[in-house]
Design a protein around this motif. Structure first.
Motif, PDB file in Angstrom:
ATOM      1  N   ASP A  23      44.367  54.188  47.321  1.00 28.38           N
ATOM      2  CA  ASP A  23      44.741  55.703  47.598  1.00 28.38           C
ATOM      3  C   ASP A  23      45.837  54.843  48.060  1.00 28.38           C
ATOM      4  N   SER A  43      50.670  62.510  47.233  1.00 27.05           N
ATOM      5  CA  SER A  43      49.747  63.131  48.278  1.00 27.05           C
ATOM      6  C   SER A  43      49.273  64.077  48.007  1.00 27.05           C
ATOM      7  N   ILE A  46      46.622  63.039  45.810  1.00 25.67           N
ATOM      8  CA  ILE A  46      45.271  62.917  46.005  1.00 25.67           C
ATOM      9  C   ILE A  46      44.253  64.542  47.466  1.00 25.67           C
ATOM     10  N   GLY A 119      48.154  60.333  42.223  1.00 19.81           N
ATOM     11  CA  GLY A 119      47.253  60.665  43.105  1.00 19.81           C
ATOM     12  C   GLY A 119      45.901  61.173  42.921  1.00 19.81           C
ATOM     13  N   SER A 122      43.832  59.317  41.201  1.00 12.32           N
ATOM     14  CA  SER A 122      43.361  57.335  41.903  1.00 12.32           C
ATOM     15  C   SER A 122      42.101  58.583  42.596  1.00 12.32           C
ATOM     16  N   ALA A 123      42.185  59.267  43.470  1.00 11.52           N
ATOM     17  CA  ALA A 123      41.077  59.635  44.104  1.00 11.52           C
ATOM     18  C   ALA A 123      39.961  61.290  43.561  1.00 11.52           C
ATOM     19  N   ASP A 165      48.736  61.286  54.445  1.00 13.39           N
ATOM     20  CA  ASP A 165      49.607  60.733  53.000  1.00 13.39           C
ATOM     21  C   ASP A 165      50.964  61.067  53.709  1.00 13.39           C
TER      22      ASP A 165
END
Length: 208
Positions: A23, A43, A46, A119, A122-123, A165
């Motif tokens: 991240d 951000s 995520i 984001g 990714s998370a 973030d």
């Protein structure tokens, strides 16, 4: 509010949050390559993915631990995504370092929504996030803690993820910082791409 419990929980969460990972690499690269708007979107994405895992943890069960097949699917999906992301970083490093104040066409094709999607993926594709939050609430929150207080803990962690973030993105996207990093962007992307590929291989081989 049991202050000691909250401080312990918040400290453990912050240490995990401040540790560089996929991240973090995504935020740094997107902020430099696509600008602040894309980075803020990443951000939020995520934070939303973390919020989903927090919600599952607050519900008192771990969907991942109850379904080995789902956990294995997520592990391979995450490995493939990280490898693909690493490849994109490596490819981008071959291009001129066009930063946030570059051509408007670049910003249009990689704006807030694109950042948020990247984001979130990714998370959410990192099964260790779900296991982390479930373990955090299991080990550090007492059985006597009420549901309302647990909800406040969850809201705090969601907000902390986004604020940390977003603050990182705002720091990186300052003109001075971007000017200083401009010449290093290809090297940053190559290094981040290599780390993501190594992480993808490690996740594929790991037992989760």
């Amino acid at each position: 509010m049991p202050t000691s419990e909250f401080l312990l929980l918040a400290s453990a969460h912050f240490l995990a949050l401040a540790s560089p990972g996929p991240d973090f690499l995504l935020l740094v690269r997107n902020s430099l390559r696509h600008g602040r708007r894309n980075g803020i979107g990443a951000s939020l994405g995520i934070a939303l993915a973390n919020g989903l895992y927090i919600t599952l943890a607050l519900a008192g069960f771990s969907l991942l631990q109850q379904s080995p097949a789902l956990l294995m699917t997520m592990k391979w999906a995450a490995s493939i995504y990280l490898a693909w992301l690493g490849w994109l970083f490596m490819q981008a490093s071959l291009k001129p370092p066009v930063l946030a104040d570059g051509p408007a066409v670049l910003r249009r094709h990689a704006g807030f929504a694109a950042g948020m999607g990247a984001g979130f993926l990714s998370a959410i594709l990192n099964p260790k996030n779900g296991i982390f939050y479930f373990g955090l609430f299991t080990l550090m929150v007492g059985v006597q803690t009420g549901a309302e207080l647990k909800l406040l803990y969850g809201l705090w962690m969601f907000a902390a993820v986004f604020m940390w973030d977003a603050a990182l993105v705002c720091a990186i996207s300052q003109r001075r910082a971007m000017a200083w990093l401009a010449g290093s962007l290809p090297m940053i992307e190559r290094g981040a791409g290599l780390l993501l590929m190594v992480a993808a291989a490690g996740l594929a081989l790991a037992r989760v």
